[in-house]
Motif scaffolding. Structure first.
Motif, mmCIF file in Angstrom:
data_model
loop_
_atom_site.group_PDB
_atom_site.id
_atom_site.type_symbol
_atom_site.label_atom_id
_atom_site.label_comp_id
_atom_site.label_asym_id
_atom_site.label_seq_id
_atom_site.Cartn_x
_atom_site.Cartn_y
_atom_site.Cartn_z
ATOM 1 N N LYS A 57 6.372 4.802 5.946
ATOM 2 C CA LYS A 57 5.188 4.943 6.798
ATOM 3 C C LYS A 57 5.881 5.617 7.232
ATOM 4 O O LYS A 57 5.016 6.809 7.561
ATOM 5 C CB LYS A 57 4.888 3.885 7.149
ATOM 6 C CG LYS A 57 4.200 2.700 6.132
ATOM 7 C CD LYS A 57 3.833 1.568 7.885
ATOM 8 C CE LYS A 57 3.026 0.597 7.013
ATOM 9 N NZ LYS A 57 2.118 -0.292 7.792
ATOM 10 N N ARG A 58 7.432 6.638 7.519
ATOM 11 C CA ARG A 58 7.575 7.164 7.975
ATOM 12 C C ARG A 58 7.386 8.860 7.137
ATOM 13 O O ARG A 58 6.953 9.742 8.094
ATOM 14 C CB ARG A 58 9.223 7.329 8.904
ATOM 15 C CG ARG A 58 9.384 6.844 9.857
ATOM 16 C CD ARG A 58 10.745 6.672 10.682
ATOM 17 N NE ARG A 58 12.164 5.960 9.963
ATOM 18 C CZ ARG A 58 12.229 4.767 9.732
ATOM 19 N NH1 ARG A 58 11.419 3.425 10.190
ATOM 20 N NH2 ARG A 58 13.145 4.261 7.937
ATOM 21 N N VAL A 59 7.544 8.500 6.029
ATOM 22 C CA VAL A 59 7.307 9.517 5.269
ATOM 23 C C VAL A 59 5.703 9.881 5.558
ATOM 24 O O VAL A 59 5.894 10.982 5.645
ATOM 25 C CB VAL A 59 8.102 9.208 3.803
ATOM 26 C CG1 VAL A 59 7.762 10.294 2.804
ATOM 27 C CG2 VAL A 59 9.344 9.406 3.942
ATOM 28 N N CYS A 60 4.528 8.806 5.331
ATOM 29 C CA CYS A 60 3.257 9.079 4.893
ATOM 30 C C CYS A 60 3.186 9.698 6.469
ATOM 31 O O CYS A 60 1.885 10.323 6.155
ATOM 32 C CB CYS A 60 2.929 8.072 4.483
ATOM 33 S SG CYS A 60 2.839 6.977 2.807
ATOM 34 N N ALA A 61 3.030 9.117 7.430
ATOM 35 C CA ALA A 61 3.413 9.661 8.489
ATOM 36 C C ALA A 61 3.039 11.913 9.152
ATOM 37 O O ALA A 61 1.893 11.973 10.062
ATOM 38 C CB ALA A 61 4.009 9.426 9.808
ATOM 39 N N SER A 62 3.942 11.739 8.009
ATOM 40 C CA SER A 62 3.833 13.500 8.276
ATOM 41 C C SER A 62 3.561 14.100 7.210
ATOM 42 O O SER A 62 3.597 15.231 6.844
ATOM 43 C CB SER A 62 5.204 14.547 8.427
ATOM 44 O OG SER A 62 6.121 13.700 7.065
ATOM 45 N N CYS A 63 2.563 13.367 5.883
ATOM 46 C CA CYS A 63 2.119 14.066 4.972
ATOM 47 C C CYS A 63 0.559 14.594 4.684
ATOM 48 O O CYS A 63 -0.043 14.067 5.760
ATOM 49 C CB CYS A 63 2.106 12.752 3.981
ATOM 50 S SG CYS A 63 2.004 13.164 1.820
ATOM 51 N N PRO A 64 1.082 15.543 4.013
ATOM 52 C CA PRO A 64 -0.487 16.847 4.771
ATOM 53 C C PRO A 64 -1.859 16.291 3.847
ATOM 54 O O PRO A 64 -2.443 16.385 4.260
ATOM 55 C CB PRO A 64 0.015 18.014 4.582
ATOM 56 C CG PRO A 64 1.057 17.185 2.892
ATOM 57 C CD PRO A 64 1.692 16.173 3.657
ATOM 58 N N VAL A 65 -1.514 14.677 2.691
ATOM 59 C CA VAL A 65 -2.163 14.264 1.932
ATOM 60 C C VAL A 65 -2.849 13.263 2.274
ATOM 61 O O VAL A 65 -2.580 11.993 1.067
ATOM 62 C CB VAL A 65 -2.327 14.525 0.606
ATOM 63 C CG1 VAL A 65 -2.231 16.091 -0.173
ATOM 64 C CG2 VAL A 65 -1.323 14.117 -0.275
ATOM 65 N N ARG A 66 -2.207 12.379 3.296
ATOM 66 C CA ARG A 66 -2.206 11.449 4.006
ATOM 67 C C ARG A 66 -3.608 10.092 3.719
ATOM 68 O O ARG A 66 -3.559 9.335 3.076
ATOM 69 C CB ARG A 66 -1.474 10.695 5.253
ATOM 70 C CG ARG A 66 -0.908 9.254 5.439
ATOM 71 C CD ARG A 66 -0.860 8.817 6.285
ATOM 72 N NE ARG A 66 -0.873 9.919 7.474
ATOM 73 C CZ ARG A 66 -2.605 8.150 8.013
ATOM 74 N NH1 ARG A 66 -3.218 7.448 8.084
ATOM 75 N NH2 ARG A 66 -3.277 9.341 8.997
ATOM 76 N N GLN A 67 -4.544 10.957 4.366
ATOM 77 C CA GLN A 67 -5.731 10.209 4.630
ATOM 78 C C GLN A 67 -6.574 10.126 3.285
ATOM 79 O O GLN A 67 -6.886 9.456 2.946
ATOM 80 C CB GLN A 67 -6.518 11.119 5.200
ATOM 81 C CG GLN A 67 -6.166 10.988 6.959
ATOM 82 C CD GLN A 67 -6.848 9.428 6.802
ATOM 83 O OE1 GLN A 67 -7.702 8.664 6.418
ATOM 84 N NE2 GLN A 67 -6.131 9.580 8.166
ATOM 85 N N ALA A 68 -6.427 11.047 2.142
ATOM 86 C CA ALA A 68 -6.522 11.636 0.925
ATOM 87 C C ALA A 68 -6.317 10.506 -0.223
ATOM 88 O O ALA A 68 -6.827 9.480 -0.605
ATOM 89 C CB ALA A 68 -6.213 12.808 0.366
ATOM 90 N N CYS A 69 -4.721 10.713 0.018
ATOM 91 C CA CYS A 69 -4.424 9.470 -0.549
ATOM 92 C C CYS A 69 -4.545 7.454 -0.312
ATOM 93 O O CYS A 69 -5.005 7.217 -0.901
ATOM 94 C CB CYS A 69 -3.106 9.578 -0.110
ATOM 95 S SG CYS A 69 -1.052 8.397 -1.253
ATOM 96 N N LEU A 70 -5.085 7.647 1.042
ATOM 97 C CA LEU A 70 -5.492 6.422 1.469
ATOM 98 C C LEU A 70 -6.772 6.049 1.301
ATOM 99 O O LEU A 70 -6.926 4.983 0.421
ATOM 100 C CB LEU A 70 -5.005 5.941 3.186
ATOM 101 C CG LEU A 70 -6.622 5.048 3.004
ATOM 102 C CD1 LEU A 70 -5.507 3.576 3.070
ATOM 103 C CD2 LEU A 70 -6.409 4.770 4.610
ATOM 104 N N GLN A 71 -7.907 7.286 0.961
ATOM 105 C CA GLN A 71 -8.619 7.044 0.009
ATOM 106 C C GLN A 71 -8.723 6.840 -1.077
ATOM 107 O O GLN A 71 -9.186 5.406 -1.653
ATOM 108 C CB GLN A 71 -9.425 7.993 0.707
ATOM 109 C CG GLN A 71 -10.163 8.680 1.844
ATOM 110 C CD GLN A 71 -10.967 7.431 2.403
ATOM 111 O OE1 GLN A 71 -12.004 6.875 1.704
ATOM 112 N NE2 GLN A 71 -10.339 6.764 4.330
ATOM 113 N N PHE A 72 -8.184 7.663 -1.672
ATOM 114 C CA PHE A 72 -7.793 7.230 -3.344
ATOM 115 C C PHE A 72 -7.165 5.864 -4.101
ATOM 116 O O PHE A 72 -8.117 4.505 -4.772
ATOM 117 C CB PHE A 72 -6.541 8.303 -4.069
ATOM 118 C CG PHE A 72 -6.231 7.459 -5.462
ATOM 119 C CD1 PHE A 72 -7.235 8.004 -6.206
ATOM 120 C CD2 PHE A 72 -5.313 6.712 -5.897
ATOM 121 C CE1 PHE A 72 -6.730 7.230 -7.736
ATOM 122 C CE2 PHE A 72 -4.844 6.287 -7.003
ATOM 123 C CZ PHE A 72 -5.832 6.416 -7.651
#
Length: 103
Positions: A57-72
């Motif tokens: 989750k710490r890695v995901c927190a700064s990810c530029p595609v986190r929202q798109a990844c979550l939607q997928f």
């Protein structure tokens, strides 16, 4: 295939998919595809699950595609952590969304 073999590379289908997801994050490299990130983090094992989940989750927190990844992930039946959520968290989000739509 072990999760160690699931490391994302630019030529991998998953990496290409994540880079093509729509939205403001389009074309950005997923943080999980970095050579510094161990892909095992995103597929936690029971004896270290909480530590692995927190690290992922710490890695995901700064990810530029986190929202798109979550939607997928919300629209797919994928294992592991996606968009800073576990499978259980995504199930809860889907239930909450279906309740909100029904109301």
């Amino acid at each position: 295939m072990s999760t160690a073999q699931q490391r994302l590379h630019r030529e991998d289908t998953l990496f290409q998919l994540l880079n093509r997801l729509p939205g403001e994050d389009f074309g950005q490299q997923p943080a999980c595809a970095s050579d510094e990130v161990d892909p095992e983090l995103f597929f936690p094992v029971s004896d270290q699950a909480q530590q692995q989940i927190a690290a992922a989750k710490r890695v995901c927190a700064s990810c530029p595609v986190r929202q798109a990844c979550l939607q997928f992930a919300l629209h797919s039946d994928v294992e592991g952590l996606w968009g800073a959520t576990t499978q259980q968290e995504r199930k809860r989000l889907r239930r909450e969304d279906s309740v909100a739509v029904a109301a």
